[in-house]
Design an enzyme around this catalytic site. Structure first.
Site, PDB file in Angstrom:
ATOM      1  N   GLU A 175      -3.324   3.844   3.314  1.00  0.00           N
ATOM      2  CA  GLU A 175      -4.621   3.268   2.971  1.00  0.00           C
ATOM      3  C   GLU A 175      -4.808   1.901   3.640  1.00  0.00           C
ATOM      4  OE1 GLU A 175      -5.150   0.798  -0.431  1.00  0.00           O
ATOM      5  OE2 GLU A 175      -3.538   1.840  -1.483  1.00  0.00           O
ATOM      6  N   LYS A 183      -0.999   1.334 -11.741  1.00  0.00           N
ATOM      7  CA  LYS A 183      -0.772  -0.099 -11.919  1.00  0.00           C
ATOM      8  C   LYS A 183      -0.574  -0.409 -13.394  1.00  0.00           C
ATOM      9  CE  LYS A 183      -3.336  -1.449  -7.787  1.00  0.00           C
ATOM     10  NZ  LYS A 183      -3.750  -0.120  -7.302  1.00  0.00           N
TER      11      LYS A 183
END
Length: 306
Positions: free
Chosen positions: A25, A161
């Site tokens: 990414e 996360k």
């Protein structure tokens, strides 16, 4: 699609020869770290993929095309462009960015879409998005989860996360039918920490098993991808016991200041960086490099099966 996708020569040659390719990414470059540390990290991640026997394909939108693999000059240009001038792309923004001929950095969801369009089956990232805390009232759920359910790419991450609601994230992934495979351990990792206190639904210890699972999903006609959760190396982790109070403090500050929607995650990550005196960023870099190595091994196993 050839008019929309521009493959780097290295990527095009690897695909033509049936060699493994790993998608990467670009939001970690434009929105994750300051320049030049972002450029150095991107170069290190690409080097890890190459060292593990695969070809890296960093994905971004530039000049009205999806760039699959960036040469040195393009990587430098992207890294040095202020994040405020770069669109952060998910499924909802990708076509608009191309139409506007803007520069765009791909999130997990957009990278999966572009990788699939380019015929790349393996993608390495840091962590995925998920269900935010308080989502029962805010409805703040990352598009990454739906993308995992619909796009056939194996995503290697260090978990969701740790600022997110991990039990709810795991529950949504289960509802969507996304395989969550812990690599080499039974617990779900929590990004900066190797353990989350949650048992992972699946465990595999060999990249070849993960590659075989992806192949069998296609044979069975099962849509969507796989999420491989790869624990951060032991020498780089910040333990769960250390991270919980830090995350709770950052969340409390965000709530007190009325920070919401798309501004929440950047605020939290910055505060966690400050509260850990920079250790969170060091850990973030280590886990991304670790994920790149594993993704390359999985891509190599997929290439052997092809």
């Amino acid at each position: 699609m050839n008019d929309l996708i521009a493959r780097a020569p290295e990527v095009a040659q690897a695909q033509a020869e049936g060699r493994p390719v790993v998608a990467l990414e670009s939001t970690i470059i434009t929105h994750g770290m300051p320049y030049p540390q972002n450029l150095e990290t991107a170069q290190r991640v690409e080097a890890e993929v190459r060292a593990a026997g695969a070809v890296p394909a960093t994905i971004a939108v530039m000049d009205g095309r999806i760039r699959v693999g960036l040469d040195a000059d393009s990587l430098e240009a992207l890294a040095s462009t202020p994040g405020t001038q770069v669109m952060k792309l998910s499924r909802a923004d990708l076509a608009a960015c191309l139409a506007l001929r803007r520069t765009g950095a791909t999130t997990v969801a957009a990278t999966m879409i572009c990788a699939d369009l380019a015929g790349i089956q393996t993608f390495a990232t840091g962590g995925i998005g998920g269900v935010h805390r308080g989502a029962e009232t805010s409805f703040d759920v990352s598009a990454d989860l739906q993308e995992l359910a619909r796009t056939p790419v194996t995503v290697v991450a260090a978990g969701a996360k740790a600022i997110l609601d991990l039990p709810k994230t795991l529950e949504v992934l289960e509802t969507l039918g996304v395989p969550v495979i812990a690599f080499g351990q039974d617990q779900l990792p929590a990004f900066w920490s190797r353990e989350s206190g949650l048992t992972a639904p699946l465990r595999m210890d060999d990249p070849a098993q993960i590659a075989a699972s992806a192949r069998l999903r296609r044979r069975l006609g099962l849509g969507g991808g796989q999420l491989v959760v790869n624990p951060i190396p032991r020498d780089a982790e910040i333990s769960r016991a250390q991270m919980i109070p830090v995350v709770e403090q950052a969340l409390a500050e965000a709530e007190a200041q009325g920070i919401a929607a798309k501004t929440v995650t950047p605020f939290l990550l910055q505060r966690i960086y400050e509260l850990t005196e920079g250790r969170s960023l060091v850990a973030n870099i280590a886990l991304v490099l670790n994920n790149a190595r594993l993704a390359a091994r999985i891509a190599a196993a997929m290439a052997e099966d092809a």
